[in-house]
Design a protein around this motif. Sequence first.
Motif, mmCIF file in Angstrom:
data_model
loop_
_atom_site.group_PDB
_atom_site.id
_atom_site.type_symbol
_atom_site.label_atom_id
_atom_site.label_comp_id
_atom_site.label_asym_id
_atom_site.label_seq_id
_atom_site.Cartn_x
_atom_site.Cartn_y
_atom_site.Cartn_z
ATOM 1 N N THR A 79 -13.819 2.356 38.292
ATOM 2 C CA THR A 79 -13.239 2.794 39.560
ATOM 3 C C THR A 79 -13.482 4.284 39.775
ATOM 4 O O THR A 79 -13.777 4.721 40.891
ATOM 5 C CB THR A 79 -11.731 2.481 39.606
ATOM 6 N N GLY A 105 -15.784 4.954 42.888
ATOM 7 C CA GLY A 105 -14.909 5.311 43.992
ATOM 8 C C GLY A 105 -14.000 4.174 44.408
ATOM 9 O O GLY A 105 -12.832 4.377 44.679
ATOM 10 N N GLU A 106 -14.533 2.976 44.436
ATOM 11 C CA GLU A 106 -13.749 1.779 44.747
ATOM 12 C C GLU A 106 -14.470 0.584 44.146
ATOM 13 O O GLU A 106 -15.679 0.450 44.293
ATOM 14 C CB GLU A 106 -13.602 1.604 46.262
ATOM 15 N N ARG A 132 -8.694 1.323 43.768
ATOM 16 C CA ARG A 132 -8.966 2.761 43.773
ATOM 17 C C ARG A 132 -8.073 3.409 42.736
ATOM 18 O O ARG A 132 -7.005 2.893 42.405
ATOM 19 C CB ARG A 132 -8.666 3.364 45.143
ATOM 20 N N THR A 162 -18.898 9.248 45.762
ATOM 21 C CA THR A 162 -17.751 8.423 45.373
ATOM 22 C C THR A 162 -16.427 9.157 45.547
ATOM 23 O O THR A 162 -15.383 8.531 45.534
ATOM 24 C CB THR A 162 -17.885 7.958 43.913
ATOM 25 N N LYS A 218 -13.218 7.399 51.888
ATOM 26 C CA LYS A 218 -13.768 6.054 51.796
ATOM 27 C C LYS A 218 -13.236 5.111 52.873
ATOM 28 O O LYS A 218 -13.245 3.913 52.704
ATOM 29 C CB LYS A 218 -13.445 5.472 50.421
ATOM 30 N N ARG A 265 -17.551 1.913 52.397
ATOM 31 C CA ARG A 265 -16.839 1.040 51.456
ATOM 32 C C ARG A 265 -17.728 -0.124 51.030
ATOM 33 O O ARG A 265 -17.761 -0.496 49.867
ATOM 34 C CB ARG A 265 -15.549 0.515 52.077
#
Length: 190
Positions: free
Chosen positions: A25, A29-30, A71, A98, A102, A108
């Motif tokens: 993560t 970033g997600e 996240r 990242t 977002k 995303r």
Amino acid sequence: MIPISSQSPALPSHNNLNYELLSLTAIFGEVPCGCSARLTASESYRKKVVTSLTHDKLLRLFSSHHLRGYRLGVRAKRLLLQQEPERFAFYLSGCSDTNAIKSEVPRRIRLHRIAQTYVATDEYRSCKPLIVTTNLTLEQMKNPPDLEHSRIYGRILEHCAPILFSGKDMRKANAAATKNTARELLASKF
């Protein structure tokens, strides 16, 4: 799982799913929720890990525009930067992609695809079992029509043991049964 109390914040040990999910993560970033299913086979263990991380405010679920992803929480970012700055500083501070905002759907989607690609590539490198189904014969896979197909089939055959399933096509039998049921229903209505 290592519970993290507010008294003594610490990262989970490196050799468990808690740490792996946090680090993925941080890097991407997600991480899409579906990716966690590929990290371990046990659904109950996966749920315990996610519950533990969200309870400790290290991970949070973000859902918007039909995209669900994990996240990092502020606490996790702080812990990762304090305890492993050489690994995570680039991803969690500064102008890396990242670390940017977002909320935009295309961004995303791109982050989700990057994470999914990494997890799939990691499975390939770790030689985890791979099941591939095809209507091609083994002979067709061993003698591909061009270079592109040769590379694809070569990678599949490198990691898979071919098993031939022959016999009656169950889809045709199911289709015939469905057709008969539909015919009977329509005949009874009219």
